[in-house]
Design a protein around this motif. Structure first.
Motif, PDB file in Angstrom:
ATOM      1  N   UNK A   1       0.843  -1.209   0.000  1.00 13.80           N
ATOM      2  CA  UNK A   1       0.000   0.000   0.000  1.00 13.80           C
ATOM      3  C   UNK A   1       0.864   1.239   0.000  1.00 13.80           C
ATOM      4  N   UNK A   2       1.940   1.213   0.814  1.00 14.26           N
ATOM      5  CA  UNK A   2       2.834   2.353   0.862  1.00 14.26           C
ATOM      6  C   UNK A   2       3.415   2.627  -0.522  1.00 14.26           C
ATOM      7  N   UNK A   3       3.909   1.535  -1.139  1.00 16.20           N
ATOM      8  CA  UNK A   3       4.457   1.684  -2.491  1.00 16.20           C
ATOM      9  C   UNK A   3       3.408   2.263  -3.445  1.00 16.20           C
ATOM     10  N   UNK A   4       2.177   1.706  -3.333  1.00 17.26           N
ATOM     11  CA  UNK A   4       1.091   2.142  -4.226  1.00 17.26           C
ATOM     12  C   UNK A   4       0.852   3.634  -4.091  1.00 17.26           C
ATOM     13  N   UNK A   5       0.706   4.100  -2.871  1.00 14.68           N
ATOM     14  CA  UNK A   5       0.389   5.525  -2.706  1.00 14.68           C
ATOM     15  C   UNK A   5       1.580   6.412  -3.001  1.00 14.68           C
ATOM     16  N   UNK A   6       2.782   5.859  -2.769  1.00 13.22           N
ATOM     17  CA  UNK A   6       3.960   6.613  -3.209  1.00 13.22           C
ATOM     18  C   UNK A   6       3.896   6.828  -4.714  1.00 13.22           C
ATOM     19  N   UNK A   7       3.516   5.770  -5.403  1.00  9.09           N
ATOM     20  CA  UNK A   7       3.386   5.864  -6.880  1.00  9.09           C
ATOM     21  C   UNK A   7       2.342   6.887  -7.277  1.00  9.09           C
ATOM     22  N   UNK A   8       1.196   6.808  -6.599  1.00  7.72           N
ATOM     23  CA  UNK A   8       0.129   7.762  -6.905  1.00  7.72           C
ATOM     24  C   UNK A   8       0.614   9.179  -6.666  1.00  7.72           C
ATOM     25  N   UNK A   9       1.260   9.357  -5.491  1.00  8.06           N
ATOM     26  CA  UNK A   9       1.753  10.691  -5.156  1.00  8.06           C
ATOM     27  C   UNK A   9       2.729  11.189  -6.217  1.00  8.06           C
ATOM     28  N   UNK A  10       3.656  10.292  -6.576  1.00  8.18           N
ATOM     29  CA  UNK A  10       4.633  10.674  -7.600  1.00  8.18           C
ATOM     30  C   UNK A  10       3.958  11.025  -8.917  1.00  8.18           C
ATOM     31  N   UNK A  11       2.938  10.249  -9.280  1.00  8.92           N
ATOM     32  CA  UNK A  11       2.240  10.512 -10.544  1.00  8.92           C
ATOM     33  C   UNK A  11       1.601  11.885 -10.569  1.00  8.92           C
ATOM     34  N   UNK A  12       1.044  12.282  -9.420  1.00  9.75           N
ATOM     35  CA  UNK A  12       0.354  13.578  -9.400  1.00  9.75           C
ATOM     36  C   UNK A  12       1.276  14.747  -9.171  1.00  9.75           C
ATOM     37  N   UNK A  13       2.370  14.504  -8.444  1.00  9.44           N
ATOM     38  CA  UNK A  13       3.168  15.659  -8.056  1.00  9.44           C
ATOM     39  C   UNK A  13       4.260  15.982  -9.071  1.00  9.44           C
TER      40      UNK A  13
ATOM     41  N   UNK B   1       5.350   2.579 -12.735  1.00 10.82           N
ATOM     42  CA  UNK B   1       6.035   1.308 -12.479  1.00 10.82           C
ATOM     43  C   UNK B   1       5.944   0.936 -11.012  1.00 10.82           C
ATOM     44  N   UNK B   2       6.089   1.955 -10.147  1.00 11.94           N
ATOM     45  CA  UNK B   2       5.950   1.701  -8.704  1.00 11.94           C
ATOM     46  C   UNK B   2       4.592   1.098  -8.405  1.00 11.94           C
ATOM     47  N   UNK B   3       3.549   1.681  -8.988  1.00  9.38           N
ATOM     48  CA  UNK B   3       2.193   1.191  -8.733  1.00  9.38           C
ATOM     49  C   UNK B   3       2.081  -0.264  -9.173  1.00  9.38           C
ATOM     50  N   UNK B   4       2.608  -0.526 -10.349  1.00  9.82           N
ATOM     51  CA  UNK B   4       2.527  -1.893 -10.856  1.00  9.82           C
ATOM     52  C   UNK B   4       3.268  -2.865  -9.932  1.00  9.82           C
ATOM     53  N   UNK B   5       4.435  -2.405  -9.464  1.00  9.36           N
ATOM     54  CA  UNK B   5       5.207  -3.289  -8.589  1.00  9.36           C
ATOM     55  C   UNK B   5       4.483  -3.559  -7.289  1.00  9.36           C
ATOM     56  N   UNK B   6       3.803  -2.524  -6.762  1.00 11.82           N
ATOM     57  CA  UNK B   6       3.059  -2.757  -5.523  1.00 11.82           C
ATOM     58  C   UNK B   6       2.005  -3.830  -5.754  1.00 11.82           C
ATOM     59  N   UNK B   7       1.392  -3.818  -6.921  1.00 13.99           N
ATOM     60  CA  UNK B   7       0.381  -4.817  -7.211  1.00 13.99           C
ATOM     61  C   UNK B   7       1.019  -6.195  -7.342  1.00 13.99           C
ATOM     62  N   UNK B   8       2.194  -6.238  -7.962  1.00 12.17           N
ATOM     63  CA  UNK B   8       2.908  -7.508  -8.065  1.00 12.17           C
ATOM     64  C   UNK B   8       3.157  -8.104  -6.680  1.00 12.17           C
ATOM     65  N   UNK B   9       3.596  -7.255  -5.771  1.00 14.81           N
ATOM     66  CA  UNK B   9       3.848  -7.721  -4.407  1.00 14.81           C
ATOM     67  C   UNK B   9       2.575  -8.301  -3.814  1.00 14.81           C
ATOM     68  N   UNK B  10       1.454  -7.600  -4.032  1.00 10.38           N
ATOM     69  CA  UNK B  10       0.170  -8.090  -3.527  1.00 10.38           C
ATOM     70  C   UNK B  10      -0.123  -9.485  -4.050  1.00 10.38           C
ATOM     71  N   UNK B  11       0.057  -9.625  -5.370  1.00  8.01           N
ATOM     72  CA  UNK B  11      -0.231 -10.933  -5.974  1.00  8.01           C
ATOM     73  C   UNK B  11       0.609 -12.043  -5.326  1.00  8.01           C
ATOM     74  N   UNK B  12       1.905 -11.799  -5.230  1.00  7.87           N
ATOM     75  CA  UNK B  12       2.807 -12.824  -4.686  1.00  7.87           C
ATOM     76  C   UNK B  12       2.439 -13.140  -3.235  1.00  7.87           C
TER      77      UNK B  12
END
Lengths: 644, 104
Positions: free
Chosen positions: B14-26, B38-49
């Motif tokens: 989740x931290x990675x995900x929101x970091x990605x979101x934050x980065x995307x907007x800022x 890419x960060x967002x995608x990686x956070x999702x990968x972690x979730x899957x694993x």
């Protein structure tokens, strides 16, 4: 099916085949061939028409001492209900057979004449196609078994007339004339249509002969209910017939719907000869003649109105004809006047013993077709040689155009009613019928026939005498033999058509009658006619001061007649000042403000809402993503609320 | 050996995900924004694993999905880079604020 039936079907079909061939393959056919093709097909039609006429009058038409109708072909075309249907077919009876001969004869001559006259025109093939279309429509009109079939062909005739008047479509005046003819006759046809609807409502049929039978039998229930209801002093039947007559008056250029015919002279001259002199304009007379039993037996008051309109128009048009300087316009007004003769002959006629007016009218229609077509074709030959319509440019042409001169003179003698030419017999019959029917119309007719002689010979002298013979005019007729042949053949018609014992063939109830001929009676009309001719000779035989002095002494009347009694101006006033201001402008205002306003309102509402949501599409990626994320979060929140 | 609880992994992702979101907007730089994705995608990968490991240890679907996502992400990056290069040629910048002409 007898050979006569087959021939009558071919008569109608050949012109339409010729029309389709010429118009579809027009580009691939050489003009010279298309002219010959059209003329040949019409010549065959003429032979067939003569064959059918011979068969009808001498072979199968006569039964029990009277000419009866013979249905050559009839099939149902459109069925409304058990009683009411539109049929198409071919009926042979005295007047339709007579018209078949007239139409095919004049049309063949005009086709022949046009090979020369229209030579070198750009749309030569289309001209022949239109002529064939017109001939087909006119033939379909006269053989109609059903009043609606007649209406269909009536409109087709109007269309082909429109096309031919506007043939020189690069000339603004020709376009205006074509539009005027179309609009005026269409306006009149509205009356015709309402009349048809009233008649078919009253008699519960559209078939001509059932209609006539139901509305003339004294004990018919249809007649009782139809004639019983009245409006403004006339019975519903009279109103229906008068509305039908309105259509006829439009086509036949009766006052006040005559204004289109003089302008229609913008078309090529052979067209004027065929359509606006010999055939189409007598369609109105033919229509009244077709419904004549109803007029004469059941609605004599309507017939009287027809007679008065005819009488007035005859005089009115003859006065205008005396003042015009365009030779085709003189002939146009003369046509109006002569058709009015036919109309009032019908108007003064009665039924049974007193129906000589009917025969006289048809007789005049028959003879008039020949001499008026001849006059127009002669005028065409003059115009062809002089390249002008104005009398000013003519005079002294008798040496340059000898054949035209002689045939034109014969036609003038015929129309002036000089014995023994064709017009004499028919005009005598009309005047005699008027004498027995209505003395006012008789005196108007007598005076008009004197005027006719005057204006026709004014025309003749102005074209062929007046100025001294010009030496530099070489012979124009050497290379125009199709024109000369057409003129000579028609001249035979103009001279001898009157010798036919017409009453034996055409009469109101089919029984042969003897047209009365009293030597003492014809003295006055003939003397008046000769007086008219002499007056014309004195005034126009040679160039002199007299015409100018005369017009100066009656300048008011002359000017009014020269300006056609301001009828066109009255029409313009009524349409431009009254109708446009009272109807046109409010309607335009309503259209501009209410109708357009509604549409514009929808458009501006759409624009406004689009303006207000447009900034959402900012082109900035991050704001889009923000919305997207917001949406995802919203959906997530909803799911959480739902499943918690 | 005691396992790391699932919650910790989820907090990380989740931290990675929101970091990605934050980065995307800022961020205004397109490359940086791509990295955030890419960060967002990686956070999702972690979730899957993580879910695969903790919930269905005897199956490998989550891991496969991760492989798919990595592949797709690689393709996506190559496309995005191509678009960014074109943008740069057109506008001489890869600042997202200056490339806003695609609108009404």
């Amino acid at each position: 099916m007898s050979s006569y039936d087959l021939s009558s079907i071919l008569i109608v079909l050949l012109p339409i085949v010729s029309f389709v061939t010429l118009s579809v393959f027009g580009k691939r056919i050489k003009p010279s061939i298309s002219g010959v093709l059209g003329t040949m097909s019409l010549a065959i039609t003429l032979v067939l028409a003569l064959y059918v006429a011979y068969g009808y009058f001498f072979d199968f038409g006569m039964q029990a001492g009277a000419h009866v109708k013979h249905i050559a072909l009839q099939f149902q075309w459109l069925k409304f209900n058990e009683n009411l249907s539109i049929d198409l077919g071919i009926v042979l009876d005295p007047i339709s057979v007579m018209m078949l001969v007239v139409i095919t004869a004049v049309s063949t001559m005009v086709h022949l004449y046009s090979i020369n006259y229209m030579h070198g025109e750009e749309r030569f093939t289309m001209y022949y196609a239109y002529l064939s279309l017109f001939t087909f429509s006119m033939l379909g009109l006269v053989v109609a078994v059903n009043i609606f079939q007649m209406y269909i062909f009536w409109e087709l005739v109007g269309v082909s007339s429109f096309l031919l008047i506007g043939y020189y479509y690069t000339k603004p005046s020709a376009i205006a004339a074509a539009k005027k003819a179309f609009i005026v006759t269409r306006f009149a046809d509205l009356g015709f249509l309402i009349g048809i609807l009233m008649l078919s409502y009253g008699a519960k049929t559209l078939d001509f002969f059932t209609l006539i039978e139901r509305l003339t039998q004294p004990n018919s229930v249809y007649l009782a209910s139809f004639a019983g209801s009245s409006f403004l002093g006339l019975s519903a039947l009279s109103w229906a017939l008068l509305l039908v007559f309105t259509g006829g008056a439009g086509k036949s250029a009766m006052f006040p719907l005559h204004i289109w015919l003089p302008d229609a002279m913008e078309g090529p001259t052979p067209v004027s000869a065929l359509i606006h002199a010999a055939t189409m304009v007598v369609a109105g007379v033919f229509l009244v003649g077709r419904l004549f039993p109803i007029f004469a037996i059941s609605a004599p008051d309507a017939l009287h109105i027809v007679g008065y309109i005819g009488g007035f128009t005859a005089l009115f048009a003859a006065i205008i004809a005396c003042t015009q300087t365009d030779i085709k316009r003189v002939l146009a007004y003369s046509t109006i006047s002569q058709i009015a003769f036919m109309m009032f002959a019908l108007g003064v006629s009665g039924w049974g013993e007193e129906s000589e007016g009917f025969t006289a009218s048809m007789f005049h229609l028959f003879t008039h077709a020949f001499f008026k077509a001849l006059l127009f074709l002669g005028a065409g030959a003059v115009i062809h040689a002089v390249h002008s319509n104005e009398m000013e440019d003519m005079g002294g042409l008798r040496k340059a155009l000898p054949i035209t001169h002689i045939t034109f003179l014969l036609a003038c003698l015929a129309i002036a009613g000089v014995p023994p030419f064709a017009g004499f017999f028919s005009k005598e019959a009309i005047l005699s019928a008027a004498f027995h029917g209505n003395s006012l119309i008789f005196y108007v007719g007598l005076f008009t026939s004197c005027l006719t002689a005057f204006y026709m010979f004014r025309l003749y002298f102005r074209i062929f005498w007046y100025n001294p013979v010009k030496e530099d005019h070489h012979n124009h007729e050497g290379h125009t033999w199709p024109m000369n042949i057409a003129l000579i053949i028609l001249a035979f018609g103009a001279v001898f058509a009157g010798l036919i014992p017409f009453g034996h063939f055409v009469s109101a109830d089919g029984k042969p009658i003897e047209l009365p001929f009293h030597l003492t009676f014809s003295i006055a009309p003939v003397l008046l006619g000769i007086a008219g001719i002499l007056l014309a000779y004195v005034m126009y035989g040679e160039k002199n001061e007299m015409p100018d002095k005369l017009t100066a002494s009656i300048s008011g009347l002359y000017r009014a007649a020269y300006r056609k009694f301001y009828i066109d101006e009255v029409y313009l006033f009524v349409t431009k000042k009254v109708l446009f201001n009272l109807v046109g402008r409010p309607a335009a205002w309503f259209d501009r403000n209410v109708v357009d306003g509604m549409i514009n309102g929808y458009a501006s509402i759409t624009t406004m809402s689009s303006e207000s949501i447009k900034p959402m599409q900012s082109g900035r990626l991050q704001s889009y993503t923000m919305f997207f994320l917001g949406g995802v979060l919203l959906v997530a929140a909803l799911l959480v609320i739902k499943f918690m | 050996m005691e396992q790391v609880p699932l919650t910790h992994v989820l907090i990380l992702s989740s931290t990675l995900f929101f970091l990605g979101i934050y980065g995307f907007f800022s961020r205004r730089n397109l490359i940086t924004m791509l990295m955030s994705i890419e960060l967002i995608l990686n956070s999702i990968n972690i979730n899957f694993v993580a879910f695969n490991k903790y919930l269905y240890p005897h199956q490998l679907e989550g891991v496969f999905f991760t492989l798919f996502i990595i592949t797709v992400a690689a393709a996506e990056v190559s496309l995005s880079i191509a678009i960014i290069i074109n943008l740069f040629r057109r506008f001489n910048t890869i600042d997202i604020e200056d490339t806003n002409t695609l609108k009404f």
